[in-house]
Write an enzyme that holds these catalytic residues in place. Sequence first.
Site, PDB file in Angstrom:
ATOM      1  N   ASP A 175       0.751  -1.344   0.134  1.00 35.00           N
ATOM      2  CA  ASP A 175       0.116  -0.089  -0.046  1.00 35.00           C
ATOM      3  C   ASP A 175       0.808   1.270   0.303  1.00 35.00           C
ATOM      4  O   ASP A 175       0.287   2.356  -0.296  1.00 35.00           O
ATOM      5  CB  ASP A 175      -0.842  -0.020   1.261  1.00 35.00           C
ATOM      6  CG  ASP A 175      -1.962  -1.216   1.223  1.00 35.00           C
ATOM      7  OD1 ASP A 175      -2.242  -1.669   0.383  1.00 35.00           O
ATOM      8  OD2 ASP A 175      -2.149  -1.610   2.598  1.00 35.00           O
TER       9      ASP A 175
ATOM     10  N   ARG B 288      -0.310  -8.906  -4.699  1.00 38.28           N
ATOM     11  CA  ARG B 288       0.645  -9.246  -3.656  1.00 38.28           C
ATOM     12  C   ARG B 288       1.516 -10.557  -3.697  1.00 38.28           C
ATOM     13  O   ARG B 288       2.194 -10.843  -3.249  1.00 38.28           O
ATOM     14  CB  ARG B 288      -0.218  -9.374  -2.396  1.00 38.28           C
ATOM     15  CG  ARG B 288      -0.318  -8.202  -1.529  1.00 38.28           C
ATOM     16  CD  ARG B 288      -1.195  -8.283  -0.421  1.00 38.28           C
ATOM     17  NE  ARG B 288      -1.284  -9.485   0.523  1.00 38.28           N
ATOM     18  CZ  ARG B 288      -2.421  -9.921   1.143  1.00 38.28           C
ATOM     19  NH1 ARG B 288      -3.136  -8.773   1.488  1.00 38.28           N
ATOM     20  NH2 ARG B 288      -2.345 -10.824   2.058  1.00 38.28           N
TER      21      ARG B 288
ATOM     22  N   ARG C  39     -16.971  -2.977 -17.961  1.00 41.11           N
ATOM     23  CA  ARG C  39     -16.713  -4.306 -17.231  1.00 41.11           C
ATOM     24  C   ARG C  39     -15.791  -3.965 -16.360  1.00 41.11           C
ATOM     25  O   ARG C  39     -15.244  -2.817 -16.244  1.00 41.11           O
ATOM     26  CB  ARG C  39     -16.002  -5.174 -18.345  1.00 41.11           C
ATOM     27  CG  ARG C  39     -16.833  -5.716 -19.342  1.00 41.11           C
ATOM     28  CD  ARG C  39     -17.953  -6.994 -19.093  1.00 41.11           C
ATOM     29  NE  ARG C  39     -18.323  -7.728 -20.186  1.00 41.11           N
ATOM     30  CZ  ARG C  39     -19.522  -7.276 -20.792  1.00 41.11           C
ATOM     31  NH1 ARG C  39     -20.264  -6.180 -20.426  1.00 41.11           N
ATOM     32  NH2 ARG C  39     -20.088  -7.769 -21.768  1.00 41.11           N
TER      33      ARG C  39
ATOM     34  N   GLY D 115      -4.812  -1.050  -1.791  1.00 34.83           N
ATOM     35  CA  GLY D 115      -4.276   0.119  -1.165  1.00 34.83           C
ATOM     36  C   GLY D 115      -4.744   0.654   0.048  1.00 34.83           C
ATOM     37  O   GLY D 115      -4.491   1.651   0.613  1.00 34.83           O
TER      38      GLY D 115
HETATM   39  O1  F6P Z   1      -2.150  -4.002   3.353  1.00 34.28           O
HETATM   40  C1  F6P Z   1      -2.218  -4.685   2.166  1.00 34.28           C
HETATM   41  C2  F6P Z   1      -3.467  -5.215   1.772  1.00 34.28           C
HETATM   42  O2  F6P Z   1      -3.392  -6.123   0.355  1.00 34.28           O
HETATM   43  C3  F6P Z   1      -4.501  -4.263   1.165  1.00 34.28           C
HETATM   44  O3  F6P Z   1      -4.263  -3.632   0.172  1.00 34.28           O
HETATM   45  C4  F6P Z   1      -5.821  -4.998   1.416  1.00 34.28           C
HETATM   46  O4  F6P Z   1      -6.836  -4.120   1.711  1.00 34.28           O
HETATM   47  C5  F6P Z   1      -5.714  -5.996   2.604  1.00 34.28           C
HETATM   48  O5  F6P Z   1      -4.298  -6.191   2.638  1.00 34.28           O
HETATM   49  C6  F6P Z   1      -6.208  -7.151   2.107  1.00 34.28           C
HETATM   50  O6  F6P Z   1      -6.049  -8.038   3.212  1.00 34.28           O
HETATM   51  P1  F6P Z   1      -6.380  -9.642   3.178  1.00 34.28           P
HETATM   52  O7  F6P Z   1      -5.267 -10.231   2.529  1.00 34.28           O
HETATM   53  O8  F6P Z   1      -6.416  -9.979   4.759  1.00 34.28           O
HETATM   54  O9  F6P Z   1      -7.644 -10.000   2.469  1.00 34.28           O
END
Ligand code: F6P
Length: 349
Positions: free
Chosen positions: A129, A282, A273, A172
């Site tokens: 983020d 991630r 869409r 984010g």
């Molecule tokens: O903080 C990183 C993040 O990927 C955020 O962007 C997102 O809101 C959150 O973690 C999602 O968390 P989880 O993996 O617990 O669903």
Amino acid sequence: MSKRVALLTGGGDCPGLNAVIRAVTRRSLDRGYEVVGVREGWRGLVEGKLQPLDDRAISGILPRGGTILGTSRTNPYKLEDGVELVLEHAESERLDALVAIGGEDTLGVASRLFEEHAFPVVGVPKTIDNDLSGTDYTFGFDTALTVATEAIDRLHTTAESHNRVMVVEVMGRHTGWIAVMSGIAGGADVILIPEQPITVEEACRDIQRRHERGKDFSIVVVSEGYELTYASGEKQQIVQAQAATDQFGHVRLGGVGDVLAREIEERTGYETRVTVLGHIQRGGTPTPRDRILATRYGLKAADLVYEGHWGTMTALRGDAIVEVPLRDAVAELKLVPPEFYEAAKTFFG
Ligand code: F6P
């Protein structure tokens, strides 16, 4: 004097975690220190789950995503006797130092443990983020940005071929770093972020203006934390249906892209869409930039342990890796500077 150094990774996994683990371990082993990994973030210190880290354990992990130590969103301050158990296990495991690798939540716990119990901890700023104060960039962000930009590039071809509006929802949390930066890099036609929420009506006007200029497709990037904002002043934060808050009080965001896409289609009449990038941002191997940043952070963290600079965090300032007080890093979220969003807006509509 030899030291027993522990490492933990907390919060969401993030590309580059293993690169930090490798760098801290390697430099600490070179100093003759013993290194141990704490399993699954703060949970591992609450439950006393540790594992040795040696040369073999860190071999081949530099390009690997995720974390070899596992992670969790455990908050010892929210568990009965959680903090006492952390302190007890640190004592019984004879830990001289802890390197906590995490975002605002994990480092917030580290900062409190240092302030309240003089816990010997050093932080490393992790999060896709990029919302941590005290550092120009967190590691993991560049990889997420690269994934989001590539997705926007790919969506362009479908948008263009089908004369569609393509909405891309990126992560984010409560800041729009991934949205603004990938939007600029990918040439988005509208970007919606939490810090400077334009209205749904404005977004639709930009898309219509584009069509009037003969561009029959549009790319809209929306940050998951953008609150749907209407000209009437009405606002709506979209969260996942049955989402409870986690131990740090966060709701689970996600879903704003769907609602926005429906609004755009209804209001403009253009076929729309939505693509939600989610955890793809991630996952997987870190970019070279993140590998290098994570490695430099890890080496610096090992040096801060050597020097006994507790309660500090490694940070990037310009090109230099420096130390900053942990307290400053977790005091407030780092928002997208207005000038970045202004630059992006030049290309709206
Ligand atoms: O903080 C990183 C993040 O990927 C955020 O962007 C997102 O809101 C959150 O973690 C999602 O968390 P989880 O993996 O617990 O669903």
